[in-house]
Write a protein that holds these residues in place. Structure first.
Motif, PDB file in Angstrom:
ATOM      1  N   PRO A 142       0.827  -1.211   0.000  1.00  0.00           N
ATOM      2  CA  PRO A 142       0.000   0.000   0.000  1.00  0.00           C
ATOM      3  C   PRO A 142       0.861   1.261   0.000  1.00  0.00           C
ATOM      4  N   VAL A 143       0.432   2.283  -0.720  1.00  0.00           N
ATOM      5  CA  VAL A 143       1.091   3.580  -0.650  1.00  0.00           C
ATOM      6  C   VAL A 143       0.863   4.151   0.753  1.00  0.00           C
ATOM      7  N   PRO A 144       1.921   4.591   1.445  1.00  0.00           N
ATOM      8  CA  PRO A 144       1.736   5.078   2.824  1.00  0.00           C
ATOM      9  C   PRO A 144       0.884   6.343   2.886  1.00  0.00           C
ATOM     10  N   GLN A 145       0.134   6.472   3.950  1.00  0.00           N
ATOM     11  CA  GLN A 145      -0.658   7.670   4.211  1.00  0.00           C
ATOM     12  C   GLN A 145       0.197   8.680   4.972  1.00  0.00           C
ATOM     13  N   ILE A 146      -0.029   9.955   4.737  1.00  0.00           N
ATOM     14  CA  ILE A 146       0.792  10.983   5.385  1.00  0.00           C
ATOM     15  C   ILE A 146       0.019  11.708   6.483  1.00  0.00           C
ATOM     16  N   ALA A 147       0.767  12.152   7.496  1.00  0.00           N
ATOM     17  CA  ALA A 147       0.231  12.978   8.565  1.00  0.00           C
ATOM     18  C   ALA A 147       0.327  14.452   8.173  1.00  0.00           C
ATOM     19  N   ALA A 166      11.047   2.234  -2.958  1.00  0.00           N
ATOM     20  CA  ALA A 166       9.632   2.111  -3.298  1.00  0.00           C
ATOM     21  C   ALA A 166       9.241   3.239  -4.241  1.00  0.00           C
ATOM     22  N   GLU A 167       8.101   3.065  -4.910  1.00  0.00           N
ATOM     23  CA  GLU A 167       7.626   4.108  -5.811  1.00  0.00           C
ATOM     24  C   GLU A 167       7.155   5.344  -5.053  1.00  0.00           C
ATOM     25  N   TYR A 168       6.698   5.142  -3.811  1.00  0.00           N
ATOM     26  CA  TYR A 168       6.250   6.258  -2.967  1.00  0.00           C
ATOM     27  C   TYR A 168       6.764   6.046  -1.556  1.00  0.00           C
ATOM     28  N   ALA A 169       7.004   7.156  -0.848  1.00  0.00           N
ATOM     29  CA  ALA A 169       7.448   7.070   0.539  1.00  0.00           C
ATOM     30  C   ALA A 169       6.966   8.306   1.289  1.00  0.00           C
ATOM     31  N   ALA A 170       6.639   8.116   2.560  1.00  0.00           N
ATOM     32  CA  ALA A 170       6.209   9.212   3.422  1.00  0.00           C
ATOM     33  C   ALA A 170       7.353   9.624   4.336  1.00  0.00           C
ATOM     34  N   THR A 171       7.522  10.925   4.513  1.00  0.00           N
ATOM     35  CA  THR A 171       8.591  11.418   5.365  1.00  0.00           C
ATOM     36  C   THR A 171       8.194  12.758   5.957  1.00  0.00           C
ATOM     37  N   VAL A 204       5.253  14.591   4.073  1.00  0.00           N
ATOM     38  CA  VAL A 204       5.229  14.737   2.621  1.00  0.00           C
ATOM     39  C   VAL A 204       5.227  13.338   2.008  1.00  0.00           C
ATOM     40  N   LEU A 205       4.445  13.157   0.956  1.00  0.00           N
ATOM     41  CA  LEU A 205       4.505  11.915   0.196  1.00  0.00           C
ATOM     42  C   LEU A 205       5.391  12.160  -1.015  1.00  0.00           C
ATOM     43  N   ILE A 206       6.451  11.362  -1.126  1.00  0.00           N
ATOM     44  CA  ILE A 206       7.427  11.521  -2.201  1.00  0.00           C
ATOM     45  C   ILE A 206       7.162  10.475  -3.288  1.00  0.00           C
ATOM     46  N   LYS A 207       7.088  10.917  -4.524  1.00  0.00           N
ATOM     47  CA  LYS A 207       7.153   9.996  -5.654  1.00  0.00           C
ATOM     48  C   LYS A 207       8.630   9.807  -5.954  1.00  0.00           C
TER      49      LYS A 207
END
Length: 323
Positions: free
Chosen positions: A30-35, A109-114, A39-42
């Motif tokens: 699953p693509v991570p959800q952001i707080a 990964a294709e997407y990451a939250a940070t 930021v959600l990074i592609k």
């Protein structure tokens, strides 16, 4: 706010147990959800470093991480979504990131939250692909230079100068007005650091007595500081090039740890990140041509192979290409 094209699932490289490179396999997650502060990074590219191998082995696991675990501490790409409190970047910005903490997974990964405070806009003149292999080592090198505290015109010796952190330290040191003696690995390493501006480049695999003689020719009073990216007998010998009152700095993780010697201050450090450090790094990078030397690139699906390559010798960095 999101760009409207964020999927629910993504390709990633992950593992379900600690172990060797073989535990990393391609996955659909699953693509991570952001707080609100994230930021959600592609992800376009992600660096492959020894710290990732330590995570894979269970020795350096980010707090809050769970299986399946996605490694990767750094990346470059674009902003796909921002939390409500984020003001430093916007959707569509091209960025790089050093994810110091990453409980929602790393950047293989294709997407990451940070957290937004770990993200910076890409500085002018730095290719976005290679930027994925830059943040961890560049910020650590900058911290090392701060720890030494040398003034412009001082002489700095960098041991391990053709490695990931070392070749970036050469460039950052020159931008701070330091004179650099670069001890590199082999002819290829010497050529690299010479091209990057070292005032003296020598092969650390050669005769150490001759290496020290050449260093003393250009610094008869001794070097003012030494950045050590590796330990061992070669480093012990190179410390003879330090003047009395000189400073030796090394990042935590260097083994064996450098030993104390009379008249020399020894300081360990960890890379620091945050808005102020990222701004300083960008300003130094934009001061002139800046190279992140990538020895080899691997597609995301070959992350295990990249980890095997980590166990060999190479100049610069390894990189995963995601898009």
């Amino acid at each position: 706010m999101a760009d409207g094209d964020v999927p629910e699932q993504m390709q990633a490289a992950a593992f379900d147990e600690f172990g060797g490179p073989e535990v990393i396999t391609p996955r659909i997650l699953p693509v991570p959800q952001i707080a609100d502060d994230e930021v959600l990074i592609k992800v376009w590219s992600a660096g492959v470093g020894v710290w990732d191998a330590m995570t894979r082995e269970g020795a350096l696991v980010p707090e809050g991480s769970t299986f399946p675990m996605v490694p990767g501490a750094e990346a470059a790409g674009s902003v796909a979504a921002v939390g409500r409190q984020v003001t430093n970047v916007a959707v569509g910005d091209v960025i790089y990131v050093y994810g110091y903490t990453r409980p929602k997974g790393g950047f293989y990964a294709e997407y990451a939250a940070t957290r937004a405070e770990y993200v910076a806009k890409l500085p002018a003149g730095l290719p976005v692909e290679h930027a994925g292999a830059m943040p961890t080592d560049a910020l650590t090198a900058l911290t090392g230079l701060d720890v030494l505290g040398l003034s412009a015109g001082a002489w700095l010796l960098i041991f391990g100068a053709s490695g990931g952190q070392g070749h970036l330290a050469v460039q950052l040191a020159k931008r701070q007005g330091l004179n650099v003696v670069a001890v590199a690995s082999g002819a290829e390493g010497v050529a690299l650091v010479s091209r990057l501006g070292a005032d003296l480049a020598v092969d650390g695999h050669g005769d150490l007595a001759e290496v020290l003689r050449r260093i003393r020719e250009v610094t008869p009073d001794g070097v003012d500081g030494l950045l050590a990216m590796a330990g061992g007998k070669t480093l012990d010998k190179l410390t003879e090039a330090l003047r009395d009152g000189g400073v030796l700095g090394y990042p935590h993780g260097v083994q064996p740890e450098p030993s104390e010697r009379p008249g020399v201050t020894v300081r360990a450090y960890d890379g620091e990140t945050g808005p102020r450090q990222l701004q300083r790094l960008n300003e130094l990078i934009e001061a002139g041509p800046f190279e992140v030397h990538v020895a080899e690139k691997f597609p995301l699906g070959r992350a295990a192979e990249a980890h095997r390559r980590l166990q060999t010798s190479f100049p610069g960095r390894l990189l995963l290409t995601v898009v």
